[in-house]
Write an enzyme that holds these catalytic residues in place. Structure first.
Site, PDB file in Angstrom:
ATOM      1  N   HIS A  35       0.841  -1.208   0.000  1.00 27.10           N
ATOM      2  CA  HIS A  35       0.000   0.000   0.000  1.00 27.10           C
ATOM      3  C   HIS A  35       0.879   1.263   0.000  1.00 27.10           C
ATOM      4  O   HIS A  35       0.586   2.230  -0.702  1.00 27.10           O
ATOM      5  CB  HIS A  35      -0.886   0.044   1.253  1.00 27.10           C
ATOM      6  N   ASP A 149      -3.117  -7.515  -7.526  1.00 28.76           N
ATOM      7  CA  ASP A 149      -4.504  -7.908  -7.817  1.00 28.76           C
ATOM      8  C   ASP A 149      -4.738  -7.694  -9.311  1.00 28.76           C
ATOM      9  O   ASP A 149      -5.436  -6.770  -9.731  1.00 28.76           O
ATOM     10  CB  ASP A 149      -5.465  -7.081  -6.966  1.00 28.76           C
TER      11      ASP A 149
HETATM   12  P1  AMP Z   1      -6.281  -4.036  -0.472  1.00 29.27           P
HETATM   13  O1  AMP Z   1      -6.174  -3.211   0.745  1.00 29.27           O
HETATM   14  O2  AMP Z   1      -5.782  -5.443  -0.318  1.00 29.27           O
HETATM   15  O3  AMP Z   1      -7.652  -3.961  -1.113  1.00 29.27           O
HETATM   16  O4  AMP Z   1      -5.298  -3.405  -1.524  1.00 29.27           O
HETATM   17  C1  AMP Z   1      -5.369  -2.033  -1.857  1.00 29.27           C
HETATM   18  C2  AMP Z   1      -4.469  -1.766  -3.046  1.00 29.27           C
HETATM   19  O5  AMP Z   1      -3.134  -2.124  -2.710  1.00 29.27           O
HETATM   20  C3  AMP Z   1      -4.855  -2.597  -4.282  1.00 29.27           C
HETATM   21  O6  AMP Z   1      -4.703  -1.790  -5.442  1.00 29.27           O
HETATM   22  C4  AMP Z   1      -3.854  -3.712  -4.252  1.00 29.27           C
HETATM   23  O7  AMP Z   1      -3.582  -4.250  -5.523  1.00 29.27           O
HETATM   24  C5  AMP Z   1      -2.633  -2.996  -3.693  1.00 29.27           C
HETATM   25  N1  AMP Z   1      -1.707  -3.983  -3.113  1.00 29.27           N
HETATM   26  C6  AMP Z   1      -1.994  -4.942  -2.199  1.00 29.27           C
HETATM   27  N2  AMP Z   1      -0.902  -5.703  -1.953  1.00 29.27           N
HETATM   28  C7  AMP Z   1       0.092  -5.211  -2.735  1.00 29.27           C
HETATM   29  C8  AMP Z   1       1.458  -5.556  -2.947  1.00 29.27           C
HETATM   30  N3  AMP Z   1       2.033  -6.574  -2.312  1.00 29.27           N
HETATM   31  N4  AMP Z   1       2.184  -4.834  -3.830  1.00 29.27           N
HETATM   32  C9  AMP Z   1       1.610  -3.797  -4.499  1.00 29.27           C
HETATM   33  N5  AMP Z   1       0.333  -3.407  -4.341  1.00 29.27           N
HETATM   34  C10 AMP Z   1      -0.419  -4.104  -3.478  1.00 29.27           C
END
Ligand code: AMP
Length: 280
Positions: A35, A149
């Site tokens: 994030h 994702d």
């Molecule tokens: P989430 O909180 O899991 O819904 O993720 C929020 C955003 O962070 C989404 O755009 C995810 O694709 C991105 N994200 C989550 N994990 C990672 C990671 N390991 N590397 C890069 N972006 C990430």
């Protein structure tokens, strides 16, 4: 500034909108370095950065982990300010979905039906609803999403194109632990043994990339290799391994165009996803 009401964030952003660029980073919180990489990129590229933190109930099915999903708002707020976020938008569920809320967006075809859509058939309609709502509330110039994702990212690009949102979608690379495991808020669910075995995901993706670079373009063979490798770990239960076109998410037999090798694998009750891009 922490804002929880839609009208308040709209007013704040509206008062600053003239001649400014606004970067939106949508998240479900419990922030990690993945994030933070999105926030940093948004900070570099925009005058104003809005971080949204909202565990979106409509993208979880009744049997999924909405209630258990990890949350730590105080820590998230601290991390946001350390990384120079201007506005944290953290609404309550009732603010986003008041009683009788009824509008969803269905993205038809293989984009939402394949990969995670098989075991999570209602997931992307919830994702599309919250992302479209955030886009309308914040009206950002750019919005930042992780390649982690991959299906979500392709679907959001399609949503923006099909519904003519005037928003630049920025894809950010997957951030990983030193041993290759992609960072995820759900990694905290893993037991020590599951965590160790979970490194097989990225290892199998790297090996596939090496095979591809050495001239192997047969998707069935590449897939078999991954399945065999993951199956050596007794705690791993494969949900899917697929090789798909990065734009349409349609399955490929021969990797002649840019493809995503995508997988979902369960360790106990934890479902992990990962992917890698193959460019001919
Ligand atoms: P989430 O909180 O899991 O819904 O993720 C929020 C955003 O962070 C989404 O755009 C995810 O694709 C991105 N994200 C989550 N994990 C990672 C990671 N390991 N590397 C890069 N972006 C990430």
């Amino acid at each position: 500034m922490l804002i929880t009401k839609i009208e308040a964030i709209k007013k704040e952003v509206a008062s600053k909108r003239a001649n400014t660029t606004i970067g939106l980073v949508p998240t479900m919180g419990y922030l990690h370095d993945g994030h933070i990489s999105l926030i940093k990129r948004a900070r570099q590229e925009n005058d104003i950065v809005v971080l949204s933190i909202f565990v979106n109930p409509t993208q979880f099915s009744p049997s999924e982990d909405f209630e258990q999903y990890p949350r730590d708002m105080d820590r998230d707020i601290r991390i946001a300010y350390e990384n120079e976020v201007d506005y944290i938008f953290a609404p309550a569920v009732s603010e986003i979905y008041p009683p009788n809320y009824s509008t969803f967006i269905s993205i038809e075809g293989p984009m939402t039906q394949g990969l995670c859509g098989v075991s999570r058939p209602t997931h992307f309609r919830g994702v599309a609803a919250i992302v479209a709502k955030l886009f309308n509330i914040i009206r950002p110039s750019s919005a930042y999403f992780g390649q982690k994702d991959a299906q979500q990212l392709s679907i959001i690009k399609k949503l923006v194109k099909d519904l003519n949102f005037d928003i630049n979608i920025v894809a950010c690379p997957t951030i990983r632990e030193a041993d290759g495991l992609a960072l995820s808020s759900r990694n905290v669910y893993l037991t020590e043994q599951e965590r160790k075995q979970a490194t097989v995901l990225f290892q199998s993706l790297k090996d596939t990339e090496a095979m591809f670079v050495n001239g192997n373009k047969d998707a069935v063979k590449l897939k078999h290799h991954i399945v065999n490798q993951i199956s050596t770990k007794e705690l791993a239960k494969i949900d899917y391994v697929e090789i798909v076109d990065i734009e349409t998410l349609e399955k490929m037999n021969v990797v002649e165009k840019t493809a995503i090798v995508a997988m979902a694998v369960r360790f106990g009750s934890t479902r992990l996803i990962d992917n890698i891009i193959l460019k001919p």
